[in-house]
Design a protein around this motif. Structure first.
Motif, PDB file in Angstrom:
ATOM      1  N   ASN A 245      14.193  42.498 -34.715  1.00 49.45           N
ATOM      2  CA  ASN A 245      14.814  41.471 -33.884  1.00 49.45           C
ATOM      3  C   ASN A 245      15.270  42.048 -32.550  1.00 49.45           C
TER       4      ASN A 245
ATOM      5  N   LEU B 220       8.772  40.585 -30.511  1.00 54.28           N
ATOM      6  CA  LEU B 220       9.100  39.156 -30.611  1.00 54.28           C
ATOM      7  C   LEU B 220       8.451  38.320 -29.507  1.00 54.28           C
ATOM      8  N   TRP B 221       8.370  38.885 -28.300  1.00 58.48           N
ATOM      9  CA  TRP B 221       7.714  38.128 -27.216  1.00 58.48           C
ATOM     10  C   TRP B 221       6.294  37.775 -27.618  1.00 58.48           C
ATOM     11  N   ASP B 222       5.589  38.809 -28.085  1.00 58.01           N
ATOM     12  CA  ASP B 222       4.185  38.577 -28.471  1.00 58.01           C
ATOM     13  C   ASP B 222       4.096  37.559 -29.598  1.00 58.01           C
ATOM     14  N   LEU B 223       4.995  37.702 -30.586  1.00 57.22           N
ATOM     15  CA  LEU B 223       4.942  36.781 -31.736  1.00 57.22           C
ATOM     16  C   LEU B 223       5.246  35.352 -31.284  1.00 57.22           C
ATOM     17  N   ARG B 224       6.232  35.211 -30.382  1.00 58.78           N
ATOM     18  CA  ARG B 224       6.591  33.864 -29.898  1.00 58.78           C
ATOM     19  C   ARG B 224       5.417  33.222 -29.155  1.00 58.78           C
ATOM     20  N   GLU B 225       4.739  34.051 -28.373  1.00 56.78           N
ATOM     21  CA  GLU B 225       3.594  33.516 -27.627  1.00 56.78           C
ATOM     22  C   GLU B 225       2.504  33.059 -28.607  1.00 56.78           C
TER      23      GLU B 225
ATOM     24  N   GLU C  10       3.061  32.072 -31.569  1.00 56.70           N
ATOM     25  CA  GLU C  10       3.583  30.865 -32.215  1.00 56.70           C
ATOM     26  C   GLU C  10       3.282  29.645 -31.345  1.00 56.70           C
ATOM     27  N   ARG C  11       3.505  29.812 -30.018  1.00 60.35           N
ATOM     28  CA  ARG C  11       3.207  28.697 -29.101  1.00 60.35           C
ATOM     29  C   ARG C  11       1.719  28.355 -29.133  1.00 60.35           C
TER      30      ARG C  11
ATOM     31  N   ILE D 259       7.203  31.361 -37.024  1.00 58.95           N
ATOM     32  CA  ILE D 259       8.279  32.359 -37.192  1.00 58.95           C
ATOM     33  C   ILE D 259       9.457  31.673 -37.866  1.00 58.95           C
ATOM     34  N   GLU D 260       9.877  32.221 -39.002  1.00 60.56           N
ATOM     35  CA  GLU D 260      11.067  31.699 -39.681  1.00 60.56           C
ATOM     36  C   GLU D 260      12.181  32.733 -39.516  1.00 60.56           C
TER      37      GLU D 260
ATOM     38  N   ILE E 157       7.352  35.845 -40.981  1.00 66.56           N
ATOM     39  CA  ILE E 157       6.372  35.079 -40.223  1.00 66.56           C
ATOM     40  C   ILE E 157       5.200  34.767 -41.148  1.00 66.56           C
TER      41      ILE E 157
END
Ligand SMILES: C[S@@+](CC[C@H](N)C(=O)[O-])C[C@H]1O[C@@H](n2cnc3c(N)ncnc32)[C@H](O)[C@@H]1O
Length: 454
Positions: A394, A400-405, A407-408, A414-415, A419
């Motif tokens: 975290n 996290l940036w990569d994962l969020r992107e 996700e978008r 992401i929970e 994930i």
């Protein structure tokens, strides 16, 4: 599949048969002594409970397939077999001296090259030599790679009598044009013959290797290849993305022109179409690039969450220690990796000197162990979770940036503490693993190292 998503994520990336990936090993902290210590520790911790895995690399092939990315030596001289088997048995004896107890072998895989280049008598000598001072662990699984053009009834029967129940045959594609381009002429009849023979003898898991993205391959070829494959109903199918790595010396991949290779969208379409037919025919997608019938143990392991991945690819059982014997083989003690000399001459030389023939390796640090856990989870279960031990993810904004992107882009969800890869994200599981790969993030490769992810 939207072409913008494909283009965005089709980048060079590792296939993650290990973490750290081989080009990112830190050899500076590696010594043969440390490797031996980690083997002894791992053997002590796991031999009695799980047993160990053994991979034996048999590098010889009679002719060069011009797409092949594996370590091989082309020769028609079968006199090479005896010397190679002696070297392997000597290497095994060196490991046994370290173990000081009888090893229990849970998994044994003969890979290549072409294991069926060797005569059945020599393969018997090799396997009996391995088991002279070793036992098979309960629930053992022995497997080998067979070339449909030279696997005989005697090969299949000899290895069956030694306990082998799994065989994988290299098929690649049935189109004559593709086969000519990759210098691998292999009619359907040959594959049908060895598949039926293996089944008659009693092999319980027969696998066919198919490849998409080969030179001149079209949608019609893939449909035809998959339909012919389904007619033989192998228990497992590997449907690999063609890894074009012509910069690796000796692959012979310059046997055709780059312009003959299906690109991005076209290549992905070959996979999507192949996958759809396989799923309609009752095969299930398992991990990355693999399909299995419900009756196969790989499907059960995938469903139970016990599927494992190592240098041999996917396997239905995990052992902590995997010893790779033979030229270029990679071993994994869980705490460290080691690779053997990559040319036969160097390999023989080290064995003659009574040395373990390892020439490079990597000792995993705490961070490596955590990242490896996530990458294994993603590759084998399409999900990973974190808890208090490693909630520092975290605090790693770049992950996290990569994962969020992603996700978008709809590739994952992401929970709070985990994930999950979505259906749309399945083709991009290598990219999702790359989000966790801190070694890759810290130092982008200076030269071309990896094949494209799609
Ligand atoms: C080392 S080969 C051994 C197969 C066996 N010797 C034969 O010739 O039938 C194992 C498999 O790796 C896969 N393979 C080899 N090179 C590849 C590449 N460049 N890209 C994707 N898959 C590849 C092929 O599907 C092949 O059947």
């Amino acid at each position: 599949m939207e072409s913008s998503i494909l283009q965005k994520y089709n980048v060079p990336g590792p296939r993650y048969t290990s973490y750290p990936t081989v080009p990112y090993w830190d050899n500076s902290g590696f010594t043969e002594g440390l490797w031996q210590d980690s083997v002894v520790q791992s053997f002590g911790e796991s031999n009695a409970t799980q047993g160990i895995s053994l991979y034996i690399h048999l590098p010889f092939c009679e002719s060069m397939c011009t797409f092949c990315g594996c370590n091989k030596r082309i020769t028609k001289n079968h006199a090479v077999e005896a010397a190679y088997i002696s070297a392997i048995l000597k290497e095994w004896a060196m490991y046994r001296d370290l173990f000081r107890q009888r090893p229990r072998i849970k998994e044994l895989h003969l890979g290549g090259g072409t294991p069926t280049f060797f005569s059945p008598e020599n393969l018997e000598k090799l396997v009996k030599g391995i088991f002279e001072l070793a036992d098979a662990a309960p629930g053992y699984e022995f497997s080998f790679e067979g070339h449909p053009n030279n696997t005989t009834r005697e090969h299949l029967q000899t290895l069956y009598d030694l306990g082998f129940r799994r065989v994988s045959f290299g098929v690649q594609d049935y189109s004559e044009t593709v086969q000519k381009a990759i210098n691998r002429i292999q009619p359907f009849e040959n594959v049908a013959k060895v598949t039926l023979m293996a089944r008659e003898i009693g092999y319980t898991s027969i696998s066919h290797d198919l490849v998409f993205g080969l030179p001149y391959q079209t949608v019609e070829n893939i449909v035809d290849t998959i339909e012919k494959t389904n007619a033989l109903r192998p228990d497992r199918i590997s449907f690999y993305s063609y890894a074009h790595v012509p910069w690796i010396k000796g692959t012979g991949q310059r046997g055709f022109d780059d312009t003959s290779l299906p690109k991005d969208n076209e290549k992905r379409r070959l996979y999507e179409i192949g996958k759809k037919i396989l799923c309609d025919k009752g095969y299930h997608e398992i991990g990355m690039d693999h399909f299995a019938l419900e009756s196969d143990s790989m499907y059960t392991s995938f469903k139970n969450g016990t599927l494992h991945r190592n240098f041999m690819g996917y396997s239905s059982s995990a052992t902590q220690l995997m010893i790779g014997l033979g030229v270029s083989s990679i071993s994994d003690s869980w705490y460290s990796f080691a690779q053997n000399e990559k040319t036969l001459e160097d390999y023989y030389h080290r064995i003659e000197q009574n040395e373990l023939p390892v020439f490079r390796g990597h000792i995993l640090n705490d961070e490596d162990l955590i990242i490896r856990k996530h990458i294994l989870n993603l590759m084998c279960r399409f999900t990973t979770s974190w808890d208090n031990d490693d909630d520092y993810f975290n605090e790693l904004p770049e992950v996290l940036w990569d994962l969020r992107e992603m996700e978008r882009d709809g590739l994952l969800a992401i929970e709070d503490t985990f994930i999950e890869v979505t259906e749309k994200g399945l083709p991009f599981v290598r990219n999702i693993c790359m989000a966790f790969d801190l070694r890759l993030k810290r130092k982008a490769p200076e030269t071309k190292l990896f094949s494209m992810t799609i």
